[in-house]
Write a protein that holds these residues in place. Structure first.
Motif, mmCIF file in Angstrom:
data_model
loop_
_atom_site.group_PDB
_atom_site.id
_atom_site.type_symbol
_atom_site.label_atom_id
_atom_site.label_comp_id
_atom_site.label_asym_id
_atom_site.label_seq_id
_atom_site.Cartn_x
_atom_site.Cartn_y
_atom_site.Cartn_z
ATOM 1 N N ILE A 1 3.300 2.608 2.806
ATOM 2 C CA ILE A 1 2.618 2.637 4.105
ATOM 3 C C ILE A 1 2.862 1.314 4.841
ATOM 4 O O ILE A 1 3.410 1.285 5.949
ATOM 5 C CB ILE A 1 1.108 2.856 3.933
ATOM 6 N N HIS A 2 2.418 0.216 4.237
ATOM 7 C CA HIS A 2 2.596 -1.133 4.765
ATOM 8 C C HIS A 2 2.765 -2.074 3.591
ATOM 9 O O HIS A 2 2.373 -1.754 2.467
ATOM 10 C CB HIS A 2 1.378 -1.584 5.581
ATOM 11 N N TYR A 3 3.314 -3.245 3.874
ATOM 12 C CA TYR A 3 3.457 -4.242 2.834
ATOM 13 C C TYR A 3 3.327 -5.639 3.422
ATOM 14 O O TYR A 3 3.319 -5.820 4.653
ATOM 15 C CB TYR A 3 4.787 -4.085 2.088
ATOM 16 N N ALA B 1 4.032 -5.872 7.349
ATOM 17 C CA ALA B 1 5.163 -5.131 7.902
ATOM 18 C C ALA B 1 4.975 -3.651 7.612
ATOM 19 O O ALA B 1 4.269 -3.278 6.677
ATOM 20 C CB ALA B 1 6.476 -5.633 7.307
ATOM 21 N N LYS B 2 5.627 -2.819 8.432
ATOM 22 C CA LYS B 2 5.508 -1.372 8.280
ATOM 23 C C LYS B 2 6.431 -0.867 7.183
ATOM 24 O O LYS B 2 7.545 -1.346 7.010
ATOM 25 C CB LYS B 2 5.863 -0.681 9.603
ATOM 26 N N GLY B 3 5.936 0.140 6.496
ATOM 27 C CA GLY B 3 6.744 0.822 5.502
ATOM 28 C C GLY B 3 7.261 2.132 6.039
ATOM 29 O O GLY B 3 7.539 2.264 7.233
ATOM 30 N N GLU B 4 7.358 3.106 5.162
ATOM 31 C CA GLU B 4 7.940 4.404 5.506
ATOM 32 C C GLU B 4 7.016 5.281 6.335
ATOM 33 O O GLU B 4 7.457 6.025 7.221
ATOM 34 C CB GLU B 4 8.304 5.125 4.205
ATOM 35 N N TRP C 1 0.851 -1.181 0.000
ATOM 36 C CA TRP C 1 0.000 0.000 0.000
ATOM 37 C C TRP C 1 0.892 1.238 0.000
ATOM 38 O O TRP C 1 1.773 1.383 0.861
ATOM 39 C CB TRP C 1 -0.907 0.050 1.225
ATOM 40 N N TYR C 2 0.648 2.125 -0.962
ATOM 41 C CA TYR C 2 1.360 3.396 -1.071
ATOM 42 C C TYR C 2 0.351 4.526 -0.967
ATOM 43 O O TYR C 2 -0.814 4.381 -1.307
ATOM 44 C CB TYR C 2 2.071 3.515 -2.419
ATOM 45 N N ARG C 3 0.845 5.686 -0.551
ATOM 46 C CA ARG C 3 0.063 6.908 -0.665
ATOM 47 C C ARG C 3 0.828 7.900 -1.542
ATOM 48 O O ARG C 3 2.070 7.946 -1.529
ATOM 49 C CB ARG C 3 -0.255 7.523 0.700
#
Lengths: 115, 113
Positions: free
Chosen positions: B46-48, B56-59, B34-36
């Motif tokens: 955001i998460h992957y 897992a958490k992203g940026e 998931w990206y924003r």
């Protein structure tokens, strides 16, 4: 952490001319992938071209080609014979080879084609 | 040939409301993201997920939760929406470990008033 920088927020070119979009990146990895994505007004993300870092030969796809300079960590996109349909946001992106292969994107360059 | 499908495409929320974005892919891909997208900032992760049951958490994970109960679906939840979460959200998927491209959904525009 890897970073991708596109220093040109906006570019414009005359129809049928050639334009080059710049991208630099930072990584400590020796093997990775680089991409250019196109986002037209429809918002759909479209893969334009892909480069594998271990390949020295620059990737080409019809009117689109890249200039991959690994030592300089530079990955520019050249669009030849620009067409009105090329107008879009263009994103440079980096992906590691290992792990979850999370794509890291640049800020984007908005390309305008002048008729 | 559906590929990656996101629902809903558009949503307007009031501050404090909750909602879930659904991403479904029919390509049997292991990895989902998931990206924003915000002006001048490109797409931020955001998460992957690298497989069913894993996330897992992203940026930029704060304010979002995700679940991957089925391999083909990746849900993004906002428990208490804030105006800072006004954005265009993209889901993407890819075959794990491949050199292949990321396949993106069409995006979901979320406005939080």
């Amino acid at each position: 952490a890897q970073t991708v920088t596109q220093s040109q927020p906006e570019m414009s070119v005359q129809e049928a001319e050639t334009v080059t979009l710049s991208c630099t990146y930072d990584t400590s990895e020796s093997d990775y992938y680089l991409f250019w994505y196109k986002q037209p007004p429809s918002r759909q993300m479209i893969l334009v071209i892909r480069q594998e870092a271990y390949k020295q030969q620059n990737a080409t796809e019809n009117r689109f080609s890249v200039n991959f300079q690994k030592a300089a960590k530079s990955f520019s996109l050249k669009i030849s014979d620009s067409q009105l349909g090329d107008a879009a946001m263009y994103f440079c992106a980096y992906s590691p080879v290992q792990g979850a292969q999370k794509l890291v994107f640049g800020q984007g360059t908005r390309l305008t084609i002048n008729p | 040939n559906a590929g990656v499908t996101q629902t809903p495409k558009f949503r307007v929320l009031k501050t404090g409301q909750s909602m879930t974005l659904l991403c479904a892919q029919d390509m049997n891909h292991e990895y989902m993201y998931w990206y924003r997208q915000d002006p001048g900032m490109g797409l931020r992760l955001i998460h992957y997920s690298v497989g069913e049951g894993t996330t897992a958490k992203g940026e930029v994970p704060d304010g979002y939760n995700v679940s991957r109960l089925k391999k083909q679906n990746f849900l993004l939840g906002l428990e208490s929406a804030a105006p800072s979460q006004t954005s265009v959200y993209f889901c993407a998927s890819k075959k794990g470990g491949s050199t292949g491209e990321l396949f993106f959904g069409e995006g979901s525009r979320l406005t939080v008033l």
